[in-house]
Design a protein around this motif. Sequence first.
Motif, PDB file in Angstrom:
ATOM      1  N   ALA A  32      21.812 -48.024  46.654  1.00  0.00           N
ATOM      2  CA  ALA A  32      21.284 -47.674  45.896  1.00  0.00           C
ATOM      3  C   ALA A  32      19.354 -48.028  45.239  1.00  0.00           C
ATOM      4  CB  ALA A  32      21.657 -49.600  44.714  1.00  0.00           C
ATOM      5  N   ALA A  33      19.289 -48.650  46.188  1.00  0.00           N
ATOM      6  CA  ALA A  33      17.817 -48.119  46.052  1.00  0.00           C
ATOM      7  C   ALA A  33      17.320 -46.674  46.121  1.00  0.00           C
ATOM      8  CB  ALA A  33      16.432 -48.909  47.375  1.00  0.00           C
ATOM      9  N   ALA A  34      18.080 -46.543  47.093  1.00  0.00           N
ATOM     10  CA  ALA A  34      17.857 -44.618  47.665  1.00  0.00           C
ATOM     11  C   ALA A  34      18.333 -43.451  47.045  1.00  0.00           C
ATOM     12  CB  ALA A  34      19.145 -44.208  49.142  1.00  0.00           C
ATOM     13  N   LEU A  35      19.283 -44.309  46.275  1.00  0.00           N
ATOM     14  CA  LEU A  35      20.222 -43.479  45.077  1.00  0.00           C
ATOM     15  C   LEU A  35      19.220 -43.537  43.588  1.00  0.00           C
ATOM     16  CD1 LEU A  35      23.785 -43.943  45.430  1.00  0.00           C
ATOM     17  CD2 LEU A  35      22.355 -41.714  45.368  1.00  0.00           C
ATOM     18  N   GLY A  36      18.118 -44.674  43.535  1.00  0.00           N
ATOM     19  CA  GLY A  36      17.409 -44.778  42.574  1.00  0.00           C
ATOM     20  C   GLY A  36      18.262 -45.873  41.409  1.00  0.00           C
ATOM     21  N   LEU A  37      18.891 -46.569  41.787  1.00  0.00           N
ATOM     22  CA  LEU A  37      20.436 -47.259  40.924  1.00  0.00           C
ATOM     23  C   LEU A  37      19.601 -48.837  41.062  1.00  0.00           C
ATOM     24  CD1 LEU A  37      23.366 -45.362  41.708  1.00  0.00           C
ATOM     25  CD2 LEU A  37      21.635 -45.290  39.296  1.00  0.00           C
ATOM     26  N   SER A  38      20.660 -49.536  40.039  1.00  0.00           N
ATOM     27  CA  SER A  38      20.035 -50.898  40.242  1.00  0.00           C
ATOM     28  C   SER A  38      21.135 -51.243  41.100  1.00  0.00           C
ATOM     29  CB  SER A  38      20.281 -51.810  39.604  1.00  0.00           C
ATOM     30  OG  SER A  38      21.510 -51.791  38.482  1.00  0.00           O
ATOM     31  N   ALA A  40      23.703 -53.499  40.449  1.00  0.00           N
ATOM     32  CA  ALA A  40      24.538 -53.240  39.811  1.00  0.00           C
ATOM     33  C   ALA A  40      25.832 -51.771  39.019  1.00  0.00           C
ATOM     34  CB  ALA A  40      24.567 -53.791  38.123  1.00  0.00           C
ATOM     35  N   ASP A  41      24.465 -50.882  38.627  1.00  0.00           N
ATOM     36  CA  ASP A  41      24.577 -49.712  38.304  1.00  0.00           C
ATOM     37  C   ASP A  41      25.163 -48.388  39.583  1.00  0.00           C
ATOM     38  OD1 ASP A  41      23.284 -49.457  35.310  1.00  0.00           O
ATOM     39  OD2 ASP A  41      21.894 -49.286  36.133  1.00  0.00           O
ATOM     40  N   TYR A  42      24.864 -49.412  40.498  1.00  0.00           N
ATOM     41  CA  TYR A  42      25.268 -49.110  41.402  1.00  0.00           C
ATOM     42  C   TYR A  42      27.217 -48.679  42.136  1.00  0.00           C
ATOM     43  CZ  TYR A  42      27.002 -47.446  46.815  1.00  0.00           C
ATOM     44  OH  TYR A  42      27.513 -46.739  48.374  1.00  0.00           O
ATOM     45  N   ILE A  43      27.190 -50.170  41.456  1.00  0.00           N
ATOM     46  CA  ILE A  43      28.816 -51.031  41.613  1.00  0.00           C
ATOM     47  C   ILE A  43      29.320 -50.541  40.831  1.00  0.00           C
ATOM     48  CG2 ILE A  43      30.285 -53.569  41.386  1.00  0.00           C
ATOM     49  CD1 ILE A  43      28.740 -52.470  44.364  1.00  0.00           C
ATOM     50  N   GLY A  44      29.119 -50.527  39.680  1.00  0.00           N
ATOM     51  CA  GLY A  44      29.405 -49.274  38.360  1.00  0.00           C
ATOM     52  C   GLY A  44      29.761 -47.801  38.752  1.00  0.00           C
ATOM     53  N   ALA A  45      28.871 -47.574  39.032  1.00  0.00           N
ATOM     54  CA  ALA A  45      29.677 -45.907  39.587  1.00  0.00           C
ATOM     55  C   ALA A  45      30.495 -45.658  40.107  1.00  0.00           C
ATOM     56  CB  ALA A  45      28.169 -44.919  39.956  1.00  0.00           C
ATOM     57  N   LEU A  46      30.543 -46.680  41.316  1.00  0.00           N
ATOM     58  CA  LEU A  46      31.755 -46.635  42.317  1.00  0.00           C
ATOM     59  C   LEU A  46      32.727 -46.721  42.057  1.00  0.00           C
ATOM     60  CD1 LEU A  46      30.066 -48.439  45.465  1.00  0.00           C
ATOM     61  CD2 LEU A  46      30.371 -46.298  45.457  1.00  0.00           C
ATOM     62  N   ILE A  47      32.830 -47.682  40.708  1.00  0.00           N
ATOM     63  CA  ILE A  47      34.663 -48.097  40.222  1.00  0.00           C
ATOM     64  C   ILE A  47      34.928 -47.131  39.343  1.00  0.00           C
ATOM     65  CG2 ILE A  47      35.241 -49.464  38.361  1.00  0.00           C
ATOM     66  CD1 ILE A  47      33.384 -52.166  39.054  1.00  0.00           C
ATOM     67  N   ASP A  48      33.792 -46.496  38.697  1.00  0.00           N
ATOM     68  CA  ASP A  48      33.808 -45.315  38.293  1.00  0.00           C
ATOM     69  C   ASP A  48      34.175 -44.073  38.688  1.00  0.00           C
ATOM     70  OD1 ASP A  48      33.317 -46.141  35.196  1.00  0.00           O
ATOM     71  OD2 ASP A  48      31.399 -45.443  35.220  1.00  0.00           O
ATOM     72  N   ARG A  49      34.112 -43.683  39.920  1.00  0.00           N
ATOM     73  CA  ARG A  49      34.420 -42.890  41.173  1.00  0.00           C
ATOM     74  C   ARG A  49      35.629 -43.202  41.261  1.00  0.00           C
ATOM     75  NH1 ARG A  49      31.025 -42.203  45.962  1.00  0.00           N
ATOM     76  NH2 ARG A  49      30.022 -40.235  45.860  1.00  0.00           N
ATOM     77  N   ASP A  50      36.126 -44.455  41.750  1.00  0.00           N
ATOM     78  CA  ASP A  50      37.033 -44.625  42.257  1.00  0.00           C
ATOM     79  C   ASP A  50      38.650 -44.660  41.522  1.00  0.00           C
ATOM     80  OD1 ASP A  50      39.248 -46.189  44.019  1.00  0.00           O
ATOM     81  OD2 ASP A  50      39.421 -47.806  42.875  1.00  0.00           O
ATOM     82  N   HIS A  51      38.142 -44.471  39.803  1.00  0.00           N
ATOM     83  CA  HIS A  51      38.443 -43.899  38.899  1.00  0.00           C
ATOM     84  C   HIS A  51      38.797 -42.323  38.742  1.00  0.00           C
ATOM     85  CE1 HIS A  51      41.061 -47.466  37.920  1.00  0.00           C
ATOM     86  NE2 HIS A  51      39.022 -48.417  38.041  1.00  0.00           N
ATOM     87  N   LEU A  53      36.366 -41.044  37.727  1.00  0.00           N
ATOM     88  CA  LEU A  53      35.123 -40.730  36.156  1.00  0.00           C
ATOM     89  C   LEU A  53      34.118 -40.417  36.178  1.00  0.00           C
ATOM     90  CD1 LEU A  53      36.414 -43.932  34.515  1.00  0.00           C
ATOM     91  CD2 LEU A  53      36.709 -41.626  33.211  1.00  0.00           C
ATOM     92  N   PRO A  54      33.199 -39.586  35.623  1.00  0.00           N
ATOM     93  CA  PRO A  54      31.835 -39.141  36.473  1.00  0.00           C
ATOM     94  C   PRO A  54      31.088 -40.078  35.819  1.00  0.00           C
ATOM     95  CG  PRO A  54      32.447 -38.336  33.939  1.00  0.00           C
ATOM     96  CD  PRO A  54      33.760 -38.904  34.310  1.00  0.00           C
ATOM     97  N   ASN A  55      29.885 -40.134  37.525  1.00  0.00           N
ATOM     98  CA  ASN A  55      29.405 -41.591  37.265  1.00  0.00           C
ATOM     99  C   ASN A  55      27.952 -40.969  38.148  1.00  0.00           C
ATOM    100  OD1 ASN A  55      29.439 -41.357  40.566  1.00  0.00           O
ATOM    101  ND2 ASN A  55      31.625 -40.731  39.981  1.00  0.00           N
ATOM    102  N   ALA A  56      27.093 -42.095  38.024  1.00  0.00           N
ATOM    103  CA  ALA A  56      25.467 -42.285  38.252  1.00  0.00           C
ATOM    104  C   ALA A  56      25.616 -41.823  40.004  1.00  0.00           C
ATOM    105  CB  ALA A  56      25.227 -43.322  38.010  1.00  0.00           C
ATOM    106  N   ILE A  57      26.476 -41.577  40.838  1.00  0.00           N
ATOM    107  CA  ILE A  57      26.904 -40.953  42.155  1.00  0.00           C
ATOM    108  C   ILE A  57      26.946 -39.907  42.288  1.00  0.00           C
ATOM    109  CG2 ILE A  57      27.232 -41.227  44.987  1.00  0.00           C
ATOM    110  CD1 ILE A  57      27.861 -44.260  43.510  1.00  0.00           C
ATOM    111  N   ARG A  60      24.242 -36.996  40.056  1.00  0.00           N
ATOM    112  CA  ARG A  60      23.134 -36.929  39.638  1.00  0.00           C
ATOM    113  C   ARG A  60      22.103 -35.578  38.840  1.00  0.00           C
ATOM    114  NH1 ARG A  60      21.486 -41.238  40.049  1.00  0.00           N
ATOM    115  NH2 ARG A  60      19.402 -41.000  41.237  1.00  0.00           N
ATOM    116  N   GLN A  61      22.500 -34.525  38.978  1.00  0.00           N
ATOM    117  CA  GLN A  61      22.086 -33.533  37.759  1.00  0.00           C
ATOM    118  C   GLN A  61      22.168 -33.821  36.426  1.00  0.00           C
ATOM    119  OE1 GLN A  61      24.156 -29.774  37.608  1.00  0.00           O
ATOM    120  NE2 GLN A  61      22.421 -28.904  37.074  1.00  0.00           N
ATOM    121  N   ASN A  62      22.782 -34.968  35.746  1.00  0.00           N
ATOM    122  CA  ASN A  62      22.769 -35.383  34.674  1.00  0.00           C
ATOM    123  C   ASN A  62      22.501 -36.970  34.523  1.00  0.00           C
ATOM    124  OD1 ASN A  62      23.730 -33.053  33.558  1.00  0.00           O
ATOM    125  ND2 ASN A  62      25.996 -33.646  34.339  1.00  0.00           N
ATOM    126  N   ALA A  63      21.789 -37.202  35.509  1.00  0.00           N
ATOM    127  CA  ALA A  63      21.027 -38.939  35.449  1.00  0.00           C
ATOM    128  C   ALA A  63      20.233 -38.789  35.158  1.00  0.00           C
ATOM    129  CB  ALA A  63      21.708 -38.974  37.089  1.00  0.00           C
TER     130      ALA A  63
END
Length: 72
Positions: A32-38, A40-51, A53-57, A60-63
């Motif tokens: 999460a730190a390496a990606l510049g995410l909290s 909570a945001d990292y876990i949320g992105a993993l959940i979105d990725r698993d489904h 969906l677009p995600n913060a991981i 990154r271009q649109n983050a």
Amino acid sequence: MKEYEPPKMIGRRVPFSMRVLPEQHRRAFEKAAALGLSQADYIGALIDRDHGLPNAIDDRQNAEELPITRSA
């Protein structure tokens, strides 16, 4: 199966409590730190990725990123 009922909102989010192994916690913290995410945001992105969906991981271009200022 019981129907999903979201817990009480805190702002725009719901609390999410879980237990993980210490090494999993460390790896999540570091990634999460390496990606510049909290975390909570990292876990949320993993959940979105698993489904699929677009995600913060992966998107990154649109983050949202803070502008970097360079002094001369």
